[in-house]
Design an enzyme around this catalytic site. Structure first.
Site, PDB file in Angstrom:
ATOM      1  N   ASP A 340       0.824  -1.203   0.000  1.00 41.72           N
ATOM      2  CA  ASP A 340       0.000   0.000   0.000  1.00 41.72           C
ATOM      3  C   ASP A 340       0.863   1.260   0.000  1.00 41.72           C
ATOM      4  O   ASP A 340       1.955   1.283   0.576  1.00 41.72           O
ATOM      5  CB  ASP A 340      -0.903   0.004   1.237  1.00 41.72           C
ATOM      6  CG  ASP A 340      -1.734   1.267   1.340  1.00 41.72           C
ATOM      7  OD1 ASP A 340      -2.654   1.438   0.527  1.00 41.72           O
ATOM      8  OD2 ASP A 340      -1.426   2.100   2.213  1.00 41.72           O
ATOM      9  N   GLU A 395       1.100  -0.492  -5.248  1.00 39.34           N
ATOM     10  CA  GLU A 395       0.065   0.520  -5.443  1.00 39.34           C
ATOM     11  C   GLU A 395       0.772   1.845  -5.752  1.00 39.34           C
ATOM     12  O   GLU A 395       1.096   2.620  -4.867  1.00 39.34           O
ATOM     13  CB  GLU A 395      -0.806   0.672  -4.195  1.00 39.34           C
ATOM     14  CG  GLU A 395      -2.009   1.578  -4.450  1.00 39.34           C
ATOM     15  CD  GLU A 395      -2.521   2.274  -3.183  1.00 39.34           C
ATOM     16  OE1 GLU A 395      -3.716   2.619  -3.160  1.00 39.34           O
ATOM     17  OE2 GLU A 395      -1.740   2.491  -2.257  1.00 39.34           O
TER      18      GLU A 395
END
EC number: 2.4.1.18
Length: 687
Positions: A340, A395
């Site tokens: 993330d 990401e």
């Protein structure tokens, strides 16, 4: 492939063959590679080697000794003294003191009981007491704790000693999968009830659905312990603890094991980009200082996320984070990670106020955070060295070149990156433009605009679009009538007809054209009828929207079943033909007037008619493969809520008439708002 630290240089020629523009940044690429080499040298020469360095959980935290006792080690460089207390000593302070063993490290050994058993009982609470520079005694949770449970009196998370007499034993090996079809899921919302759901519910009731739908990978969100449920798991407090709100560690192990039995690999949504500001049950100010795991001052704060930022130049921070990755693989058998917040990590501006144009100066200038980028590269190198089949996904919205190329080439080692521009494009179209104004060329460009040789996870929507404040595709398309006109017992309205048709088309074209892997968020496969909103003061702490209404898809009188059927058929066709494992598609037609898109991939011909009203008879399309074709998938079929305008017994014969720069052509009937996939009757031929 292991990276040598004996002065080797990366295989830059491989990068240049993919992207010649990188050659002008050769000096910077070599400099970054050199930073990794220096780090690896230091690990080998000063830190006991990569294996030992990345197994920190075996040394730090609280660990059992062969004698039956326990040893506790902590890194708290600013502490004046460290103590251990808990249920085992009736919470007496300053009784069990650690000794300072140098370099900010502290150690304490607790002998076994007289009967040889562990001095700390299974499932009992333990805490650290830190004497700060000011002399204050403050309670802290162990950064390496393997299990943390919320106290209902204080609402703080306590460290729990997890030492079951019969630990869970894994039974099933990791399956081999190809053509990743990822089901992104949140355990807590996976029940229809207004509650925090459990690992057991997910194992017994959701995994069978995922398998039946044709997915081969599960990506679990919000597993790393987080004190604030509504943070969606992105404000982590205990990095080694599986969230106790869903059950105990053995329940999560059973979930992963059962997924493997069903042929599903399991990925963890890992948050190493930042940490929660929690002090009493998090990492923040662990040793009483404002640094320790984080940068001091402005560099240690994320102003939008209100969280702390790691100091990736610290040996102990690197040990903590790299060991964390290995912990989840070794202890829970996770098969990969979705990292993330990569964009936030690799730029000093964290992507805030930065509009990435694709100019290479944005990637190779001073705005790039070398320390964070080196950490990610080292993490990928370590993971792929010790676990060759591991999958890592970044990401990243910026498009950093070589992010998904091997470390040996001077890349950063990720296997995939998320195609974050694709869902933004679909939402923008649905929100701002009429259907007749859609530019099919622009749609195609968004779907194919990815870095050559770097794999991409395509998705039409993820959890980001499901959250309250945004809308899912189904909601954008049908929210005016989803509560009143989704019954098959009522007449089909224009809004629902359009919504169901476009929902299927958007997902299929994204799946087939947008990347080398596919991702769907839990519930979106059937057009879940509501947004996602966690209990919080703003909604009176309601769980009503923090759940999945499986009843809507299980009720055969509702049209959600049609979307679910199409999702399954789409996945099953990909598993059969494996277009995600094939080279990028060849787009032969982008007709603005007819709103038609045609492309070929893995011997299949995909035809999309986005026109709002016009159907086309004997429409000529190009193909490079001569032969007899049949319908493989038809979004207009009855089981998908369509109008059955196509005869599935029809065979399509190619003719030697070149069309759209293809050697052969076919003539097809393609109705309005229909996606059609044709395949060779003899599918041994290839394009």
């Amino acid at each position: 492939m292991a990276v040598s630290f004996e002065g080797d240089i990366p295989d830059l020629e491989s990068l240049y063959r993919l992207d010649g523009y990188l050659k002008s940044h050769e000096h910077e690429i070599k400099r970054r590679y050199g930073c990794l080499q220096l780090l690896l040298k230091g690990i080998e020469q000063d830190q006991g080697g990569l294996d030992s360095f990345t197994s920190g959980y075996q040394y730090f935290g609280i660990n059992k000794l062969p004698s039956g006792g326990v040893v506790c080690r902590q890194w708290a460089p600013a502490a004046q003294a460290v103590y251990l207390r808990g249920d085992f000593n009736e919470w007496r302070s300053c009784e069990h003191a650690f000794r300072n063993i140098g370099f900010g490290k502290w150690e304490f050994t607790l002998p076994p009981k007289d009967d040889g058993s562990c001095p700390i009982a299974h499932n009992s609470i333990v805490k650290l007491q830190i004497q700060t520079q000011s002399g204050d005694l403050v309670d802290r949770i162990c950064p390496w704790t393997k299990y943390a449970v919320q106290c209902q009196d204080t609402m703080l998370f306590d460290s729990v000693w997890w030492d079951p007499p019969q630990p869970y034993q894994f039974k099933y090996p990791t399956p081999k999968v190809s053509g990743l079809q990822i089901y992104e899921a949140h355990v807590g919302i996976a029940s229809w009830k207004g509650e925090v759901s459990s690992y057991d519910n997910f194992t017994d009731n959701v995994l069978p659905r995922i398998q039946k739908q044709g997915y081969n990978a599960v990506q679990l969100m919000a597993i790393m312990e987080h004190a604030f449920y509504a943070s969606f798991g992105y404000q982590v407090t205990s990095f080694y603890a599986a969230s106790s709100r869903y059950g105990n560690p053995d329940a999560l192990k059973r979930l992963v094991d059962e997924a493997h039995r069903r042929g599903l690999v399991v990925f963890l949504d890992v948050v190493h980009s930042h940490a929660a500001k929690n002090v009493l049950d998090g990492l923040n100010q662990f040793d009483g200082s404002n640094s320790c795991f984080f940068h001091e001052g402005h560099r240690g704060e994320h102003m939008l996320w209100d969280s702390r930022l790691f100091n990736y130049s610290s040996w102990e921070v690197l040990r903590f984070l790299l060991s964390n990755l290995r912990w989840w693989v070794e202890e829970y058998h996770f098969d990969g990670f979705r990292f993330d917040g990569v964009t936030s990590m690799i730029y000093h501006h964290h992507g805030i106020g930065a509009g990435f144009s694709g100019g290479y100066h944005e990637y190779f200038g001073l705005s790039t955070d070398t320390e964070a980028l080196t950490y990610l590269t080292l993490a990928n190198h370590m993971l792929h060295t010790f676990y060759p089949d591991i999958v890592t996904i970044a990401e990243d919205v910026s498009g950093m070149p070589a992010l998904c190329r091997p470390v040996s080439e001077g890349g950063n080692g990720f296997d995939y990156r998320l195609a974050m521009a694709i869902p933004d494009k679909w939402i923008k179209l649905l929100k701002e433009q009429k259907d007749e104004d859609w530019n099919v060329g622009d749609i195609v460009w968004t779907l194919i605009n990815r870095r050559h040789g770097e794999k991409t996870v395509a998705y039409a929507e993820s959890h980001d679009q499901a959250l309250v404040g945004d809308k899912t595709l189904a909601f954008w398309l049908m929210d005016k009538e989803m509560y009143t006109h989704m019954s098959k017992l009522t007449p089909l309205t224009m809004i629902i007809d359009r919504g169901i048709a476009l929902h299927k088309m958007i997902r299929l074209i994204t799946h087939a054209l947008g990347g080398e892997a596919w991702l769907n968020f839990i519930g979106n496969e059937f057009g879940h009828p509501e947004w996602l909103d966690f209990p919080r003061p703003g909604n009176n702490n309601s769980y009503h929207y923090a759940r999945r209404q499986w009843n809507t898809v299980d009720d055969t009188n509702l049209r959600y079943e049609h979307l679910n059927n199409f999702d399954r058929a789409m996945n099953e066709l990909q598993l059969k033909k494996q277009w995600l494992e094939s080279p990028q598609a060849y787009v032969s037609c982008k007709h603005e007037g007819d709103k038609l898109i045609v492309f070929e991939r893995v011997g299949l011909v995909f035809i999309f008619n986005f026109h709002v009203s016009s159907s086309f008879t004997d429409y000529r399309i190009g193909t490079n493969v001569h032969g007899e074709y049949k319908i493989e998938l038809d979004s207009d079929a009855a089981e998908f809520g369509g109008h059955c305008r196509l005869d599935h017994s029809t065979r399509y014969f190619s003719s030697p008439v070149p069309w759209h720069d293809r050697q052969h052509s076919l003539q097809v009937y393609i109705p309005s708002r229909v996606a059609l996939v044709l395949g060779l009757v003899d599918d041994t031929a290839t394009s």
